[in-house]
Design an enzyme around this catalytic site. Sequence first.
Site, mmCIF file in Angstrom:
data_model
loop_
_atom_site.group_PDB
_atom_site.id
_atom_site.type_symbol
_atom_site.label_atom_id
_atom_site.label_comp_id
_atom_site.label_asym_id
_atom_site.label_seq_id
_atom_site.Cartn_x
_atom_site.Cartn_y
_atom_site.Cartn_z
ATOM 1 C CG HIS A 106 -1.987 1.071 1.135
ATOM 2 N ND1 HIS A 106 -2.962 1.064 0.163
ATOM 3 C CD2 HIS A 106 -2.215 2.191 1.869
ATOM 4 C CE1 HIS A 106 -3.752 2.117 0.324
ATOM 5 N NE2 HIS A 106 -3.316 2.826 1.342
ATOM 6 C CG HIS A 154 -1.648 6.787 -1.041
ATOM 7 N ND1 HIS A 154 -2.623 6.206 -1.820
ATOM 8 C CD2 HIS A 154 -1.970 6.499 0.239
ATOM 9 C CE1 HIS A 154 -3.500 5.605 -1.029
ATOM 10 N NE2 HIS A 154 -3.132 5.762 0.213
ATOM 11 N NE ARG A 169 -10.025 13.614 4.046
ATOM 12 C CZ ARG A 169 -11.212 13.191 3.612
ATOM 13 N NH1 ARG A 169 -11.335 12.002 3.062
ATOM 14 N NH2 ARG A 169 -12.269 13.945 3.741
ATOM 15 C CE1 TYR A 205 -4.346 8.562 -2.832
ATOM 16 C CE2 TYR A 205 -6.067 10.203 -2.961
ATOM 17 C CZ TYR A 205 -4.986 9.662 -2.306
ATOM 18 O OH TYR A 205 -4.549 10.216 -1.142
ATOM 19 N NE ARG A 215 -13.407 8.834 3.725
ATOM 20 C CZ ARG A 215 -12.309 8.130 3.994
ATOM 21 N NH1 ARG A 215 -12.360 7.157 4.892
ATOM 22 N NH2 ARG A 215 -11.168 8.382 3.391
ATOM 23 C CG HIS A 241 -8.050 3.539 1.912
ATOM 24 N ND1 HIS A 241 -8.078 4.514 0.958
ATOM 25 C CD2 HIS A 241 -6.736 3.315 2.175
ATOM 26 C CE1 HIS A 241 -6.831 4.874 0.656
ATOM 27 N NE2 HIS A 241 -6.000 4.173 1.365
ATOM 28 C CG HIS A 265 -5.591 1.828 6.920
ATOM 29 N ND1 HIS A 265 -4.272 2.033 7.188
ATOM 30 C CD2 HIS A 265 -5.890 2.664 5.884
ATOM 31 C CE1 HIS A 265 -3.791 2.951 6.371
ATOM 32 N NE2 HIS A 265 -4.749 3.339 5.556
ATOM 33 C CG ASP A 324 -1.363 4.870 3.996
ATOM 34 O OD1 ASP A 324 -1.706 5.302 2.881
ATOM 35 O OD2 ASP A 324 -2.070 4.995 5.006
HETATM 36 ZN ZN ZN Z 1 -3.904 4.784 1.914
#
Ligand code: ZN
Length: 455
Positions: free
Chosen positions: A56, A58, A82, A121, A211, A233, A270, A321
Amino acid sequence: MASTRLFAREALTPEGWAQNVSVEIGADGRIVAVTPNANSQGVKVGALLPAPGNAHSHAFQRAMAGLTEYRSAAHDDFWTWRTLMYHFVERLTPDDIEAIAAQVQMEMLEAGFAAIGEFHYLHHQPDGTPYENPAELGERMFSAAAETGIGYAHLPVLYMRGGMDGRALQGGQRRFGNTLDTFENLFEKARTGLANLPGDARLGVAPHSLRAVDETALRFAAGLQRTAPVHIHAAEQTGEVDEALVHLGARPVEWLLDKMKIGADWRLVHATQMTETETKALAASGAGIVVCPITEANLGDGIFPARDYLSAGGALALGSDSNIRISLSEELRALEHSQRLRDRERAVLATPEKSCGRRMLEAVAEGGASALGRDAGRIEAGALADLFALDTAAPDLAGLSGDRLLDAWIFAGGDRLVTDVWAAGRHMVKDGRHIKRDAIAARFNKVMLRLRSEL
Ligand code: ZN
């Protein structure tokens, strides 16, 4: 790639530790033969171990590592992090993104990871308009992987809304958004682009979270033809669990098990917030978890129930992550330490037969490979040669062998003890350095100097 032969003072095989081991790697990147008590021929290393995949990542978030370690609100938590991440996302160009990804992949290899699962993403321009080539940023990831030689699994992310109430994407999120049609187009372009990478490259899919997608979109994503599992996630934050209870009438893991009937083709990233029932049911389902101990600690997520989950036989992989720090040994150390701090005990993940280090490394080598669709994770004829070696002559390890050597690397040593790494037989790290380190680091530094000057 020509075939090669390694000679290890000791190696961790599925049968346990073996001494004076010769490992032959074929031109296809797979292990041809593993022979203990052999003559010392070929590339000589200390301890040879199965190299896990980092399931995982990003990549772009590496650029903001260390920049959000102050309080910007009365109660600083994941959600303020975030917001800062979105602010940062708006500055990155395709060239920046490729330079950062190459640095991240290089650092993973140097830490002992053989492969990466890029949860990709960042698809569009900062205002949400697709690039002229809509697959531009995915292809930048592939270019980075071609340069670093890492075993690459592309996990294109489907992201459609700002929350379970269906609100639209805003601000930084606009770079992530797709409809089912535009996503399918991106996905097919990724399949074509990946064909230019070595044969161990894989294509999975990543509906971002409960979400960001609804049930229809989730089923659509899971139905796409792939060579790696579905990654999502799930249950990272208590706020996310509360949102699911309101809008789905169930906790996220509970809902995925019940509605989606998830099994071996799924990886939950997670899964920090699980009840005991969910933990056992998930382990029994065959679906795996990707735990990200350093990031979860940095973001204040909570403590993953590793003790119960591993006891129930669950498949476990590691991920870095946010890439705030890229370190295989530290991910393993943080995982065990988190359990000790919660339970006020020592050696929580050890079993009567295996030390903490041994049990964790074996679990994440196997789990990391399966999470990325790689036939790897073990030093055995037929498997992909995803391998790393430790310097057994270093002060932290001299005179040690077997489980104790592994524990000393994780709990007392660190990644500087990693001398060599092979990804599907590609010998990308030698003497502790990636073979293209200077060029990759110079490009990354240039990008970071500019970005940091704009802070
Ligand atoms: Zn992530």
